[in-house]
Design an enzyme around this catalytic site. Sequence first.
Site, PDB file in Angstrom:
ATOM      1  N   GLU A  74       0.803  -1.231   0.000  1.00 58.69           N
ATOM      2  CA  GLU A  74       0.000   0.000   0.000  1.00 58.69           C
ATOM      3  C   GLU A  74       0.833   1.276   0.000  1.00 58.69           C
ATOM      4  OE1 GLU A  74      -2.242   1.378   3.185  1.00 58.69           O
ATOM      5  OE2 GLU A  74      -0.580   1.290   4.575  1.00 58.69           O
ATOM      6  N   ASN A  75       2.126   1.170   0.345  1.00 54.55           N
ATOM      7  CA  ASN A  75       3.001   2.353   0.354  1.00 54.55           C
ATOM      8  C   ASN A  75       4.092   2.260  -0.704  1.00 54.55           C
ATOM      9  OD1 ASN A  75       2.570   1.841   3.743  1.00 54.55           O
ATOM     10  ND2 ASN A  75       1.801   3.705   2.780  1.00 54.55           N
ATOM     11  N   ASN A  97      -5.125   1.325   4.185  1.00 55.89           N
ATOM     12  CA  ASN A  97      -5.766   2.638   4.134  1.00 55.89           C
ATOM     13  C   ASN A  97      -5.239   3.507   3.001  1.00 55.89           C
ATOM     14  OD1 ASN A  97      -3.459   2.446   5.987  1.00 55.89           O
ATOM     15  ND2 ASN A  97      -3.682   4.656   6.179  1.00 55.89           N
ATOM     16  N   HIS A  98      -4.091   3.159   2.427  1.00 55.63           N
ATOM     17  CA  HIS A  98      -3.560   3.914   1.278  1.00 55.63           C
ATOM     18  C   HIS A  98      -3.893   3.254  -0.070  1.00 55.63           C
ATOM     19  CE1 HIS A  98      -1.314   6.964   3.483  1.00 55.63           C
ATOM     20  NE2 HIS A  98      -0.910   6.022   4.320  1.00 55.63           N
ATOM     21  N   HIS A 134      -4.555  -5.040   8.732  1.00 54.43           N
ATOM     22  CA  HIS A 134      -3.951  -3.722   8.569  1.00 54.43           C
ATOM     23  C   HIS A 134      -4.592  -2.783   9.576  1.00 54.43           C
ATOM     24  CE1 HIS A 134      -1.411  -1.156   6.144  1.00 54.43           C
ATOM     25  NE2 HIS A 134      -2.310  -0.205   6.306  1.00 54.43           N
ATOM     26  N   HIS A 146       0.823  -1.935   9.012  1.00 58.94           N
ATOM     27  CA  HIS A 146       0.385  -0.525   9.035  1.00 58.94           C
ATOM     28  C   HIS A 146       1.269   0.363   9.907  1.00 58.94           C
ATOM     29  CE1 HIS A 146      -2.093   3.086   8.927  1.00 58.94           C
ATOM     30  NE2 HIS A 146      -2.179   3.079  10.236  1.00 58.94           N
ATOM     31  N   HIS A 195       4.475   0.209  10.472  1.00 58.91           N
ATOM     32  CA  HIS A 195       5.817   0.320   9.897  1.00 58.91           C
ATOM     33  C   HIS A 195       6.920  -0.023  10.899  1.00 58.91           C
ATOM     34  CE1 HIS A 195       4.557   3.098   6.326  1.00 58.91           C
ATOM     35  NE2 HIS A 195       3.555   2.366   6.745  1.00 58.91           N
TER      36      HIS A 195
HETATM   37 FE   LIG Z   1      -1.436   1.741   6.351  1.00 56.25          FE
END
Ligand SMILES: [Fe+2]
Length: 257
Positions: free
Chosen positions: A23-24, A51-52, A137, A162, A164
């Site tokens: 997602e990132n 969420n991304h 997540h 999520h 990190h």
């Molecule tokens: Fe996230």
Amino acid sequence: MLLNRLPGLIRDWKLDLVVVNGENAAGGFGITEAIYHDFIDAGADAITLGNHSWDQKEALVFIERAPRLIRPLNYPAGTPGRGAAMIEAKNGARALVVNLMGRIFMDPLDDPFAAIDRELIACPLERGADAVVVDMHCEATSEKQAMGCFLDGRASLVVGTHTHVPTADHRVLPGGTAFVTDVGMTGDYDSIIGMAKDEPLGRFLRKIPSSKFEPANGPATLAGIAVETDDGSGLAVRTGAVRLGGRLEEARPAFWA
Ligand SMILES: [Fe+2]
């Protein structure tokens, strides 16, 4: 880092299934179709989101032609893409890969517990799938641990993502599900959760944005979790942390050394 290291890890550790949270992947914000294909070409079997998911607007469209890209299952009905996918592993086994999103300190979505319960009633481990991997997540450690407890014995792995930041609590739960509260990020840890330090630090100090967030581009650590599953039950036999390169202390599963 992933593109450099993954092909060698698949070869050396004889990995049957590789799941990547992507997602990132596009400079910290979502994923593009080109990156999706780069990850698949490097050996990823499934790519989960969070969420991304939609930071790169093209993802809303290309997810429909990207069968190995999986967005949170508990998004509203009608959201593009899929929240779960049956993935054929490199050894021919069937792996159900599911992405969930927590609700504590996150957007208020549908209940992730009810969503995964319905999914696993329809497709239970052993009868419906040789392995079940759930990416939870989520911000709160409590909500991630609750999901691990809820699915203990029904999934091969429940892996938190999520924050990190990798946690040191990877283990096989009593019912046979491998679990870690957060697997951490693959990226430069000389950063604030992956971003160059000045802008996020400045926002904490002054509460005034002065530029965009930019990813930190120093030496990256590849962070992950390894699981060996039982061929019959699909449950976890053992699990180990993976941290390679960059600034974190190296970790590799002792059973694959
Ligand atoms: Fe996230």
